[in-house]
Scaffold this active site. Structure first.
Site, PDB file in Angstrom:
ATOM      1  N   LYS A  77       0.853  -1.198   0.000  1.00 25.59           N
ATOM      2  CA  LYS A  77       0.000   0.000   0.000  1.00 25.59           C
ATOM      3  C   LYS A  77       0.885   1.242   0.000  1.00 25.59           C
ATOM      4  O   LYS A  77       1.901   1.283   0.726  1.00 25.59           O
ATOM      5  CB  LYS A  77      -0.885  -0.037   1.245  1.00 25.59           C
ATOM      6  CG  LYS A  77      -1.935   1.065   1.322  1.00 25.59           C
ATOM      7  CD  LYS A  77      -2.782   0.884   2.595  1.00 25.59           C
ATOM      8  CE  LYS A  77      -3.928   1.874   2.665  1.00 25.59           C
ATOM      9  NZ  LYS A  77      -4.759   1.670   3.884  1.00 25.59           N
ATOM     10  N   SER A 152      -9.671   1.439   2.747  1.00 31.28           N
ATOM     11  CA  SER A 152      -8.839   2.249   1.883  1.00 31.28           C
ATOM     12  C   SER A 152      -7.751   1.453   1.165  1.00 31.28           C
ATOM     13  O   SER A 152      -7.188   1.938   0.175  1.00 31.28           O
ATOM     14  CB  SER A 152      -8.190   3.377   2.691  1.00 31.28           C
ATOM     15  OG  SER A 152      -7.305   2.850   3.644  1.00 31.28           O
ATOM     16  N   SER A 176      -9.710  -0.785   7.013  1.00 26.10           N
ATOM     17  CA  SER A 176      -9.150  -0.611   5.662  1.00 26.10           C
ATOM     18  C   SER A 176      -8.439  -1.809   5.060  1.00 26.10           C
ATOM     19  O   SER A 176      -8.164  -1.815   3.867  1.00 26.10           O
ATOM     20  CB  SER A 176      -8.199   0.574   5.645  1.00 26.10           C
ATOM     21  OG  SER A 176      -8.948   1.729   5.434  1.00 26.10           O
TER      22      SER A 176
HETATM   23  N1  GLN Z   1     -13.301   4.159   6.417  1.00 24.67           N
HETATM   24  C1  GLN Z   1     -12.475   4.427   7.536  1.00 24.67           C
HETATM   25  C2  GLN Z   1     -11.966   5.845   7.488  1.00 24.67           C
HETATM   26  O1  GLN Z   1     -12.149   6.483   6.470  1.00 24.67           O
HETATM   27  C3  GLN Z   1     -11.348   3.423   7.634  1.00 24.67           C
HETATM   28  C4  GLN Z   1     -10.098   3.841   7.022  1.00 24.67           C
HETATM   29  C5  GLN Z   1      -8.924   2.986   7.406  1.00 24.67           C
HETATM   30  O2  GLN Z   1      -9.040   1.948   8.050  1.00 24.67           O
HETATM   31  N2  GLN Z   1      -7.727   3.467   7.049  1.00 24.67           N
HETATM   32  O3  GLN Z   1     -11.428   6.335   8.419  1.00 24.67           O
END
Ligand code: GLN
Length: 481
Positions: A77, A152, A176
Protein backbone atom coordinates in the site's frame (compact mmCIF):
# COMPACT_ATOMS: atom_id res chain seq x y z
CA UNK A 1 2.40 -20.56 -15.49
CA UNK A 2 -0.31 -20.53 -12.83
CA UNK A 3 -0.36 -17.12 -11.16
CA UNK A 4 -3.28 -18.12 -8.96
CA UNK A 5 -1.18 -20.11 -6.49
CA UNK A 6 -0.96 -19.14 -2.83
CA UNK A 7 2.21 -17.92 -1.10
CA UNK A 8 2.85 -21.31 0.47
CA UNK A 9 2.35 -23.09 -2.86
CA UNK A 10 4.71 -20.63 -4.50
CA UNK A 11 7.46 -21.37 -1.98
CA UNK A 12 6.95 -25.09 -2.51
CA UNK A 13 7.10 -24.77 -6.30
CA UNK A 14 10.31 -22.73 -6.20
CA UNK A 15 11.91 -25.09 -3.71
CA UNK A 16 11.00 -28.05 -5.90
CA UNK A 17 12.55 -26.31 -8.88
CA UNK A 18 9.27 -26.29 -10.82
CA UNK A 19 9.31 -22.52 -11.26
CA UNK A 20 11.89 -19.78 -10.96
CA UNK A 21 11.39 -16.49 -9.16
CA UNK A 22 12.40 -14.66 -12.33
CA UNK A 23 9.79 -16.36 -14.54
CA UNK A 24 7.07 -15.94 -11.97
CA UNK A 25 7.81 -12.24 -11.49
CA UNK A 26 8.05 -11.66 -15.25
CA UNK A 27 4.66 -13.32 -15.76
CA UNK A 28 3.23 -11.31 -12.86
CA UNK A 29 4.39 -8.04 -14.44
CA UNK A 30 2.94 -9.18 -17.74
CA UNK A 31 -0.43 -9.79 -16.11
CA UNK A 32 -0.29 -6.37 -14.46
CA UNK A 33 0.39 -4.74 -17.81
CA UNK A 34 -2.49 -6.69 -19.37
CA UNK A 35 -5.23 -6.04 -16.81
CA UNK A 36 -4.28 -3.11 -14.60
CA UNK A 37 -5.60 -0.54 -17.06
CA UNK A 38 -9.01 -1.95 -16.19
CA UNK A 39 -8.44 -2.31 -12.44
CA UNK A 40 -6.03 0.44 -11.41
CA UNK A 41 -4.71 -1.46 -8.42
CA UNK A 42 -1.26 0.08 -8.82
CA UNK A 43 0.01 3.63 -8.54
CA UNK A 44 3.52 2.52 -9.52
CA UNK A 45 4.90 -0.72 -10.87
CA UNK A 46 8.49 -1.62 -10.05
CA UNK A 47 10.28 -2.31 -13.33
CA UNK A 48 13.34 -3.65 -11.43
CA UNK A 49 11.30 -6.49 -9.98
CA UNK A 50 12.50 -9.07 -12.53
CA UNK A 51 16.16 -8.18 -11.85
CA UNK A 52 15.58 -8.60 -8.14
CA UNK A 53 13.94 -11.97 -8.69
CA UNK A 54 16.88 -13.03 -10.88
CA UNK A 55 19.29 -12.25 -8.03
CA UNK A 56 17.23 -14.43 -5.72
CA UNK A 57 17.30 -17.29 -8.25
CA UNK A 58 21.10 -16.97 -8.27
CA UNK A 59 21.17 -17.32 -4.51
CA UNK A 60 18.96 -20.42 -4.74
CA UNK A 61 21.16 -21.99 -7.43
CA UNK A 62 24.39 -21.31 -5.57
CA UNK A 63 23.02 -22.89 -2.39
CA UNK A 64 23.22 -19.64 -0.42
CA UNK A 65 20.75 -19.08 2.41
CA UNK A 66 17.48 -17.80 0.91
CA UNK A 67 14.76 -15.85 2.72
CA UNK A 68 11.36 -17.45 3.37
CA UNK A 69 9.66 -15.57 0.49
CA UNK A 70 11.90 -16.99 -2.29
CA UNK A 71 11.29 -13.98 -4.54
CA UNK A 72 7.55 -13.91 -4.08
CA UNK A 73 5.90 -10.87 -5.74
CA UNK A 74 4.16 -8.69 -3.17
CA UNK A 75 2.40 -5.33 -3.49
CA UNK A 76 2.62 -2.62 -0.83
CA UNK A 77 0.00 0.00 0.00
CA UNK A 78 1.38 3.37 -0.97
CA UNK A 79 1.39 4.73 2.59
CA UNK A 80 4.20 2.37 3.62
CA UNK A 81 7.73 3.61 2.95
CA UNK A 82 10.18 1.77 0.70
CA UNK A 83 13.59 3.44 0.69
CA UNK A 84 14.42 5.51 -2.41
CA UNK A 85 11.01 5.05 -3.92
CA UNK A 86 7.94 7.24 -4.02
CA UNK A 87 5.34 7.07 -1.26
CA UNK A 88 2.41 9.26 -2.27
CA UNK A 89 -0.42 8.18 0.08
CA UNK A 90 -2.46 8.67 -3.13
CA UNK A 91 -2.24 12.40 -2.44
CA UNK A 92 -1.08 15.24 -4.66
CA UNK A 93 0.54 16.65 -1.52
CA UNK A 94 3.14 13.86 -1.59
CA UNK A 95 3.29 13.30 -5.35
CA UNK A 96 7.08 13.69 -5.37
CA UNK A 97 7.95 12.34 -1.93
CA UNK A 98 10.79 9.81 -2.00
CA UNK A 99 11.04 7.77 1.20
CA UNK A 100 14.46 8.15 2.83
CA UNK A 101 14.14 4.87 4.74
CA UNK A 102 12.42 1.49 4.77
CA UNK A 103 9.44 0.80 7.00
CA UNK A 104 10.24 -2.00 9.46
CA UNK A 105 7.88 -4.36 7.62
CA UNK A 106 9.76 -3.60 4.40
CA UNK A 107 13.22 -4.28 5.85
CA UNK A 108 11.90 -7.52 7.31
CA UNK A 109 10.42 -8.61 3.97
CA UNK A 110 13.59 -7.61 2.12
CA UNK A 111 15.56 -9.87 4.44
CA UNK A 112 13.13 -12.65 3.57
CA UNK A 113 13.69 -12.11 -0.17
CA UNK A 114 10.28 -10.74 -1.09
CA UNK A 115 10.06 -8.86 -4.39
CA UNK A 116 8.00 -5.66 -4.33
CA UNK A 117 6.14 -5.45 -7.63
CA UNK A 118 4.51 -2.10 -6.98
CA UNK A 119 2.79 0.41 -4.77
CA UNK A 120 -0.96 -0.12 -4.41
CA UNK A 121 -3.70 2.49 -4.67
CA UNK A 122 -5.62 3.74 -1.64
CA UNK A 123 -7.96 6.47 -0.52
CA UNK A 124 -5.90 9.60 0.06
CA UNK A 125 -4.01 9.15 3.37
CA UNK A 126 -6.10 5.99 3.96
CA UNK A 127 -9.24 8.05 4.61
CA UNK A 128 -12.18 6.31 2.98
CA UNK A 129 -13.47 2.87 2.13
CA UNK A 130 -13.84 2.77 -1.64
CA UNK A 131 -10.52 4.15 -3.08
CA UNK A 132 -12.66 6.80 -4.76
CA UNK A 133 -10.79 9.38 -2.67
CA UNK A 134 -7.46 8.51 -4.28
CA UNK A 135 -6.14 11.64 -6.00
CA UNK A 136 -5.11 9.36 -8.88
CA UNK A 137 -8.54 7.82 -9.58
CA UNK A 138 -10.36 4.82 -8.11
CA UNK A 139 -9.42 1.15 -8.24
CA UNK A 140 -12.09 -1.16 -9.64
CA UNK A 141 -13.55 -4.33 -8.20
CA UNK A 142 -12.10 -7.32 -10.11
CA UNK A 143 -15.46 -9.13 -9.85
CA UNK A 144 -17.25 -6.30 -11.66
CA UNK A 145 -15.44 -3.16 -12.68
CA UNK A 146 -18.50 -0.94 -12.20
CA UNK A 147 -18.25 -1.57 -8.47
CA UNK A 148 -15.95 -0.25 -5.75
CA UNK A 149 -13.30 -2.66 -4.46
CA UNK A 150 -13.61 -1.29 -0.90
CA UNK A 151 -10.87 0.65 0.81
CA UNK A 152 -8.84 2.25 1.88
CA UNK A 153 -6.39 -0.56 0.95
CA UNK A 154 -8.40 -1.14 -2.23
CA UNK A 155 -5.39 -1.43 -4.54
CA UNK A 156 -3.85 -4.05 -2.26
CA UNK A 157 -7.01 -6.17 -2.22
CA UNK A 158 -7.57 -5.84 -5.97
CA UNK A 159 -3.97 -6.82 -6.74
CA UNK A 160 -4.22 -10.00 -4.65
CA UNK A 161 -7.76 -10.99 -5.67
CA UNK A 162 -6.99 -10.56 -9.37
CA UNK A 163 -3.65 -12.43 -9.14
CA UNK A 164 -1.49 -9.41 -9.99
CA UNK A 165 0.70 -10.51 -7.07
CA UNK A 166 0.69 -13.16 -4.36
CA UNK A 167 0.07 -11.04 -1.29
CA UNK A 168 -0.03 -7.46 -0.12
CA UNK A 169 0.41 -5.31 2.96
CA UNK A 170 -2.25 -2.73 3.71
CA UNK A 171 -3.11 -0.66 6.76
CA UNK A 172 -6.23 -0.87 8.89
CA UNK A 173 -7.31 2.13 10.97
CA UNK A 174 -11.01 1.31 10.96
CA UNK A 175 -11.38 -1.59 8.57
CA UNK A 176 -9.15 -0.61 5.66
CA UNK A 177 -7.64 -4.07 5.28
CA UNK A 178 -10.78 -6.09 6.10
CA UNK A 179 -13.27 -4.03 4.12
CA UNK A 180 -11.55 -4.29 0.70
CA UNK A 181 -10.64 -7.92 1.39
CA UNK A 182 -14.34 -8.59 1.96
CA UNK A 183 -15.40 -6.68 -1.18
CA UNK A 184 -12.78 -8.40 -3.38
CA UNK A 185 -12.91 -11.96 -2.00
CA UNK A 186 -9.50 -12.00 -0.26
CA UNK A 187 -8.38 -12.67 3.30
CA UNK A 188 -7.74 -9.46 5.27
CA UNK A 189 -6.11 -9.32 8.70
CA UNK A 190 -5.98 -6.61 11.36
CA UNK A 191 -3.58 -7.90 14.03
CA UNK A 192 -3.67 -7.16 17.76
CA UNK A 193 -2.56 -3.55 18.22
CA UNK A 194 1.20 -3.58 18.64
CA UNK A 195 1.90 -6.87 16.89
CA UNK A 196 3.32 -5.24 13.75
CA UNK A 197 5.58 -2.19 13.83
CA UNK A 198 4.08 1.00 12.40
CA UNK A 199 7.53 2.50 11.79
CA UNK A 200 7.46 3.73 8.21
CA UNK A 201 3.67 3.63 7.92
CA UNK A 202 2.55 7.20 7.27
CA UNK A 203 0.26 7.90 10.21
CA UNK A 204 -3.42 8.57 9.92
CA UNK A 205 -4.65 7.68 13.44
CA UNK A 206 -1.69 5.98 15.07
CA UNK A 207 -3.34 5.10 18.39
CA UNK A 208 -5.52 2.48 16.72
CA UNK A 209 -4.06 1.53 13.33
CA UNK A 210 -2.03 -1.48 12.28
CA UNK A 211 -0.39 -2.73 9.12
CA UNK A 212 -2.04 -5.98 8.03
CA UNK A 213 -1.66 -8.62 5.31
CA UNK A 214 -4.11 -9.23 2.47
CA UNK A 215 -3.68 -12.73 1.08
CA UNK A 216 -5.36 -15.50 -0.91
CA UNK A 217 -5.58 -17.90 2.03
CA UNK A 218 -5.59 -17.78 5.84
CA UNK A 219 -2.42 -19.88 5.91
CA UNK A 220 -0.68 -17.22 3.81
CA UNK A 221 -1.65 -14.61 6.38
CA UNK A 222 -0.11 -16.77 9.12
CA UNK A 223 3.00 -17.19 6.95
CA UNK A 224 3.36 -13.41 6.55
CA UNK A 225 2.69 -12.72 10.22
CA UNK A 226 5.61 -14.98 11.07
CA UNK A 227 7.80 -12.68 8.98
CA UNK A 228 6.61 -9.18 9.85
CA UNK A 229 5.51 -9.19 13.52
CA UNK A 230 7.57 -8.50 16.61
CA UNK A 231 9.19 -5.98 18.87
CA UNK A 232 10.72 -2.96 17.17
CA UNK A 233 12.76 -0.30 18.97
CA UNK A 234 11.50 2.20 16.40
CA UNK A 235 7.89 1.71 17.54
CA UNK A 236 7.36 1.70 21.29
CA UNK A 237 3.85 0.32 20.94
CA UNK A 238 5.12 -3.01 19.60
CA UNK A 239 4.85 -6.22 21.59
CA UNK A 240 7.38 -8.98 22.01
CA UNK A 241 5.86 -12.13 20.49
CA UNK A 242 9.08 -14.05 20.03
CA UNK A 243 8.66 -17.77 19.76
CA UNK A 244 5.16 -17.43 18.34
CA UNK A 245 4.60 -19.45 15.16
CA UNK A 246 1.26 -18.55 13.59
CA UNK A 247 1.38 -21.30 11.01
CA UNK A 248 2.07 -24.28 13.22
CA UNK A 249 -1.12 -25.91 14.47
CA UNK A 250 -3.30 -23.83 12.18
CA UNK A 251 -5.31 -26.98 11.41
CA UNK A 252 -6.29 -27.36 15.08
CA UNK A 253 -9.99 -26.76 14.35
CA UNK A 254 -12.57 -25.19 16.64
CA UNK A 255 -14.24 -28.19 18.25
CA UNK A 256 -15.65 -27.18 21.64
CA UNK A 257 -15.02 -23.45 21.13
CA UNK A 258 -17.60 -20.85 22.10
CA UNK A 259 -18.55 -18.20 19.59
CA UNK A 260 -20.56 -15.03 20.24
CA UNK A 261 -22.60 -13.48 17.44
CA UNK A 262 -22.48 -9.72 17.92
CA UNK A 263 -26.12 -8.57 17.70
CA UNK A 264 -25.29 -4.89 17.25
CA UNK A 265 -23.36 -5.77 14.11
CA UNK A 266 -26.34 -7.35 12.40
CA UNK A 267 -28.01 -4.00 11.99
CA UNK A 268 -31.17 -2.88 10.26
CA UNK A 269 -30.32 -2.35 6.64
CA UNK A 270 -27.98 -5.34 6.45
CA UNK A 271 -28.24 -6.79 2.95
CA UNK A 272 -30.35 -9.99 2.86
CA UNK A 273 -27.49 -11.80 1.10
CA UNK A 274 -25.12 -10.79 3.91
CA UNK A 275 -27.68 -11.94 6.48
CA UNK A 276 -28.06 -15.34 4.89
CA UNK A 277 -24.27 -15.70 4.55
CA UNK A 278 -24.00 -14.94 8.28
CA UNK A 279 -26.59 -17.59 9.12
CA UNK A 280 -24.76 -20.03 6.92
CA UNK A 281 -21.43 -19.22 8.62
CA UNK A 282 -23.03 -19.87 12.00
CA UNK A 283 -24.21 -23.30 10.91
CA UNK A 284 -20.76 -24.07 9.45
CA UNK A 285 -19.16 -23.16 12.78
CA UNK A 286 -21.66 -25.40 14.58
CA UNK A 287 -20.90 -28.15 12.08
CA UNK A 288 -17.25 -27.85 13.09
CA UNK A 289 -18.16 -28.48 16.71
CA UNK A 290 -18.38 -24.94 18.08
CA UNK A 291 -21.33 -23.48 19.98
CA UNK A 292 -22.71 -20.16 18.77
CA UNK A 293 -24.78 -17.77 20.88
CA UNK A 294 -26.01 -14.21 20.54
CA UNK A 295 -23.99 -11.66 22.51
CA UNK A 296 -24.49 -7.96 22.99
CA UNK A 297 -21.96 -5.12 22.80
CA UNK A 298 -24.10 -2.16 23.64
CA UNK A 299 -21.46 0.49 22.92
CA UNK A 300 -21.14 -0.61 19.28
CA UNK A 301 -23.97 1.79 18.46
CA UNK A 302 -21.69 4.70 19.37
CA UNK A 303 -18.57 3.20 17.84
CA UNK A 304 -18.71 4.89 14.43
CA UNK A 305 -19.22 8.33 15.98
CA UNK A 306 -16.39 7.74 18.46
CA UNK A 307 -14.15 6.35 15.73
CA UNK A 308 -14.54 9.37 13.44
CA UNK A 309 -14.09 11.80 16.34
CA UNK A 310 -10.86 10.14 17.49
CA UNK A 311 -9.43 9.56 14.02
CA UNK A 312 -10.20 13.09 12.84
CA UNK A 313 -8.43 14.47 15.91
CA UNK A 314 -5.33 12.36 15.28
CA UNK A 315 -5.43 13.08 11.55
CA UNK A 316 -5.65 16.81 12.26
CA UNK A 317 -2.44 16.60 14.21
CA UNK A 318 -0.65 14.03 12.00
CA UNK A 319 -1.35 15.95 8.80
CA UNK A 320 -0.33 19.33 10.24
CA UNK A 321 3.21 18.57 9.06
CA UNK A 322 2.21 18.92 5.41
CA UNK A 323 2.77 22.65 5.27
CA UNK A 324 4.77 22.53 2.03
CA UNK A 325 7.94 23.54 3.88
CA UNK A 326 9.33 20.19 4.93
CA UNK A 327 7.17 18.07 2.65
CA UNK A 328 5.18 19.08 -0.34
CA UNK A 329 5.11 19.93 -3.98
CA UNK A 330 6.47 22.62 -6.21
CA UNK A 331 4.59 25.79 -5.27
CA UNK A 332 6.54 29.08 -5.21
CA UNK A 333 6.26 31.28 -2.12
CA UNK A 334 6.44 34.64 -3.90
CA UNK A 335 3.47 36.88 -3.24
CA UNK A 336 2.27 35.10 -0.10
CA UNK A 337 2.38 35.89 3.62
CA UNK A 338 3.47 32.94 5.79
CA UNK A 339 -0.02 31.83 6.86
CA UNK A 340 -1.71 32.47 3.55
CA UNK A 341 1.03 30.48 1.80
CA UNK A 342 0.45 27.47 4.02
CA UNK A 343 -3.34 27.71 3.72
CA UNK A 344 -3.09 27.91 -0.03
CA UNK A 345 -0.55 25.07 -0.20
CA UNK A 346 -2.87 22.84 1.82
CA UNK A 347 -5.70 23.19 -0.70
CA UNK A 348 -3.78 20.46 -2.57
CA UNK A 349 -5.41 17.94 -0.23
CA UNK A 350 -8.57 16.30 -1.56
CA UNK A 351 -12.05 16.99 -0.16
CA UNK A 352 -12.22 14.01 2.20
CA UNK A 353 -8.89 14.81 3.85
CA UNK A 354 -9.91 18.46 4.22
CA UNK A 355 -13.23 17.39 5.75
CA UNK A 356 -11.39 15.25 8.32
CA UNK A 357 -8.92 18.02 9.17
CA UNK A 358 -11.68 20.58 9.72
CA UNK A 359 -13.46 18.09 11.96
CA UNK A 360 -10.15 17.26 13.64
CA UNK A 361 -9.51 20.91 14.42
CA UNK A 362 -12.95 21.39 15.91
CA UNK A 363 -13.73 18.31 18.03
CA UNK A 364 -10.74 18.51 20.41
CA UNK A 365 -10.73 22.33 20.63
CA UNK A 366 -11.13 24.29 23.88
CA UNK A 367 -14.80 24.50 24.79
CA UNK A 368 -15.76 21.52 22.61
CA UNK A 369 -13.41 18.74 23.67
CA UNK A 370 -15.63 17.61 26.56
CA UNK A 371 -18.60 17.22 24.30
CA UNK A 372 -16.79 15.43 21.48
CA UNK A 373 -13.21 14.18 21.80
CA UNK A 374 -13.21 13.31 25.50
CA UNK A 375 -16.62 11.70 25.15
CA UNK A 376 -15.34 9.62 22.23
CA UNK A 377 -12.43 8.45 24.38
CA UNK A 378 -14.94 7.39 27.04
CA UNK A 379 -16.88 5.38 24.45
CA UNK A 380 -13.62 3.72 23.42
CA UNK A 381 -12.88 2.86 27.04
CA UNK A 382 -16.37 1.51 27.74
CA UNK A 383 -16.44 -0.49 24.51
CA UNK A 384 -13.10 -2.06 25.48
CA UNK A 385 -14.40 -2.94 28.96
CA UNK A 386 -17.52 -4.42 27.39
CA UNK A 387 -15.68 -6.57 24.84
CA UNK A 388 -13.18 -7.74 27.45
CA UNK A 389 -16.06 -8.91 29.62
CA UNK A 390 -17.78 -10.72 26.76
CA UNK A 391 -14.52 -12.37 25.72
CA UNK A 392 -14.22 -13.92 29.19
CA UNK A 393 -17.07 -16.21 28.15
CA UNK A 394 -16.30 -16.68 24.43
CA UNK A 395 -13.29 -17.68 22.36
CA UNK A 396 -14.36 -15.73 19.29
CA UNK A 397 -16.89 -13.13 18.22
CA UNK A 398 -18.35 -13.04 14.73
CA UNK A 399 -20.24 -10.65 12.48
CA UNK A 400 -20.31 -9.87 8.77
CA UNK A 401 -17.25 -7.78 7.86
CA UNK A 402 -19.41 -5.24 6.02
CA UNK A 403 -23.22 -5.11 6.30
CA UNK A 404 -23.73 -4.43 2.60
CA UNK A 405 -22.46 -5.72 -0.74
CA UNK A 406 -19.97 -3.74 -2.86
CA UNK A 407 -21.83 -0.81 -4.43
CA UNK A 408 -21.37 1.04 -7.70
CA UNK A 409 -18.53 3.51 -8.16
CA UNK A 410 -19.97 7.00 -7.60
CA UNK A 411 -23.06 5.72 -5.78
CA UNK A 412 -22.21 7.01 -2.31
CA UNK A 413 -19.39 9.44 -2.96
CA UNK A 414 -21.52 12.51 -2.22
CA UNK A 415 -22.87 11.15 1.04
CA UNK A 416 -20.06 11.00 3.63
CA UNK A 417 -22.35 9.97 6.48
CA UNK A 418 -23.68 6.99 4.48
CA UNK A 419 -20.07 6.02 3.79
CA UNK A 420 -19.07 6.36 7.47
CA UNK A 421 -21.88 3.99 8.47
CA UNK A 422 -20.50 1.20 6.27
CA UNK A 423 -17.68 0.95 8.88
CA UNK A 424 -20.05 -0.11 11.68
CA UNK A 425 -18.70 -3.68 11.94
CA UNK A 426 -14.99 -3.01 11.50
CA UNK A 427 -14.11 -0.10 13.82
CA UNK A 428 -14.70 -2.00 17.08
CA UNK A 429 -11.58 -4.11 16.68
CA UNK A 430 -9.47 -0.95 16.13
CA UNK A 431 -11.00 0.98 19.03
CA UNK A 432 -10.40 -1.97 21.36
CA UNK A 433 -7.06 -3.17 19.92
CA UNK A 434 -8.43 -6.67 19.25
CA UNK A 435 -7.33 -8.78 16.29
CA UNK A 436 -9.91 -9.35 13.54
CA UNK A 437 -9.96 -11.15 10.22
CA UNK A 438 -12.20 -11.12 7.17
CA UNK A 439 -12.58 -14.50 5.48
CA UNK A 440 -14.12 -14.72 1.98
CA UNK A 441 -17.30 -16.66 2.58
CA UNK A 442 -19.90 -16.19 -0.16
CA UNK A 443 -20.54 -14.66 -3.55
CA UNK A 444 -23.92 -13.06 -4.21
CA UNK A 445 -24.90 -11.72 -7.64
CA UNK A 446 -21.28 -12.05 -8.64
CA UNK A 447 -19.96 -10.00 -5.69
CA UNK A 448 -18.03 -11.37 -2.69
CA UNK A 449 -19.09 -11.32 0.98
CA UNK A 450 -16.59 -11.64 3.85
CA UNK A 451 -17.21 -12.97 7.34
CA UNK A 452 -15.41 -11.35 10.25
CA UNK A 453 -14.01 -13.13 13.30
CA UNK A 454 -12.57 -11.30 16.32
CA UNK A 455 -10.62 -12.63 19.28
CA UNK A 456 -8.96 -11.34 22.42
CA UNK A 457 -5.70 -9.39 22.29
CA UNK A 458 -2.67 -11.59 21.55
CA UNK A 459 -4.95 -14.49 20.60
CA UNK A 460 -3.95 -14.01 16.96
CA UNK A 461 -2.80 -17.59 16.59
CA UNK A 462 -6.08 -19.01 17.82
CA UNK A 463 -8.00 -16.53 15.64
CA UNK A 464 -6.18 -17.80 12.56
CA UNK A 465 -7.13 -21.38 13.49
CA UNK A 466 -10.81 -20.41 13.55
CA UNK A 467 -10.50 -18.50 10.27
CA UNK A 468 -8.74 -21.41 8.62
CA UNK A 469 -11.49 -23.76 9.78
CA UNK A 470 -14.21 -21.50 8.36
CA UNK A 471 -12.34 -21.05 5.10
CA UNK A 472 -12.26 -24.82 4.65
CA UNK A 473 -16.07 -25.02 4.65
CA UNK A 474 -16.58 -23.10 1.41
CA UNK A 475 -15.40 -23.20 -2.17
CA UNK A 476 -15.94 -19.91 -3.95
CA UNK A 477 -15.97 -19.31 -7.70
CA UNK A 478 -12.87 -17.94 -9.45
CA UNK A 479 -12.56 -14.20 -9.92
CA UNK A 480 -13.81 -13.49 -13.46
CA UNK A 481 -10.81 -11.55 -14.74
N1 GLN B 1 -13.30 4.16 6.42
C1 GLN B 1 -12.47 4.43 7.54
C2 GLN B 1 -11.97 5.85 7.49
O1 GLN B 1 -12.15 6.48 6.47
C3 GLN B 1 -11.35 3.42 7.63
C4 GLN B 1 -10.10 3.84 7.02
C5 GLN B 1 -8.92 2.99 7.41
O2 GLN B 1 -9.04 1.95 8.05
N2 GLN B 1 -7.73 3.47 7.05
O3 GLN B 1 -11.43 6.33 8.42
Amino acid sequence: MNLKISALEYVQEVQNGNISAEDFTAKTLERISQIDDKLHAFLQVNSDAVDQARQIDKKIKSGEKVGACYGMPISIKDNICIKNSKTTCASKMLENFISPYDATVISKLKQEDAVFVGKANLDEFAMGLTTEFSAYGPSKNPWNQDYVPGGSSGGSAVSVASHECIASLGSDTGGSVRNPASFCGAVGYKPTYGLISRYGLISYANSIEQIGPITKTVKDTAFLLNLVTGLDTNDDTTTDNSGQDYLSGIDAGIEGKKIGIIQEMIVEGTDPAVLSATKNAISKFEGLGATCEDVSLDMVKYSVAAYYTITATEAGSNLARYDNLLYGYDFPVEGYEFNSYISKARTKFGPEVIRRMILGGFVPSAGHAGKYYLKALKVKQKLTEEINKVLQGYDYLIAPTVPILPFKIGEKIDDPIALFLVDINTVTSNLTGKPAISVPFAVSNGLPIGMQILANSMEDKSLLQAAHALEGTVKLPEVPI
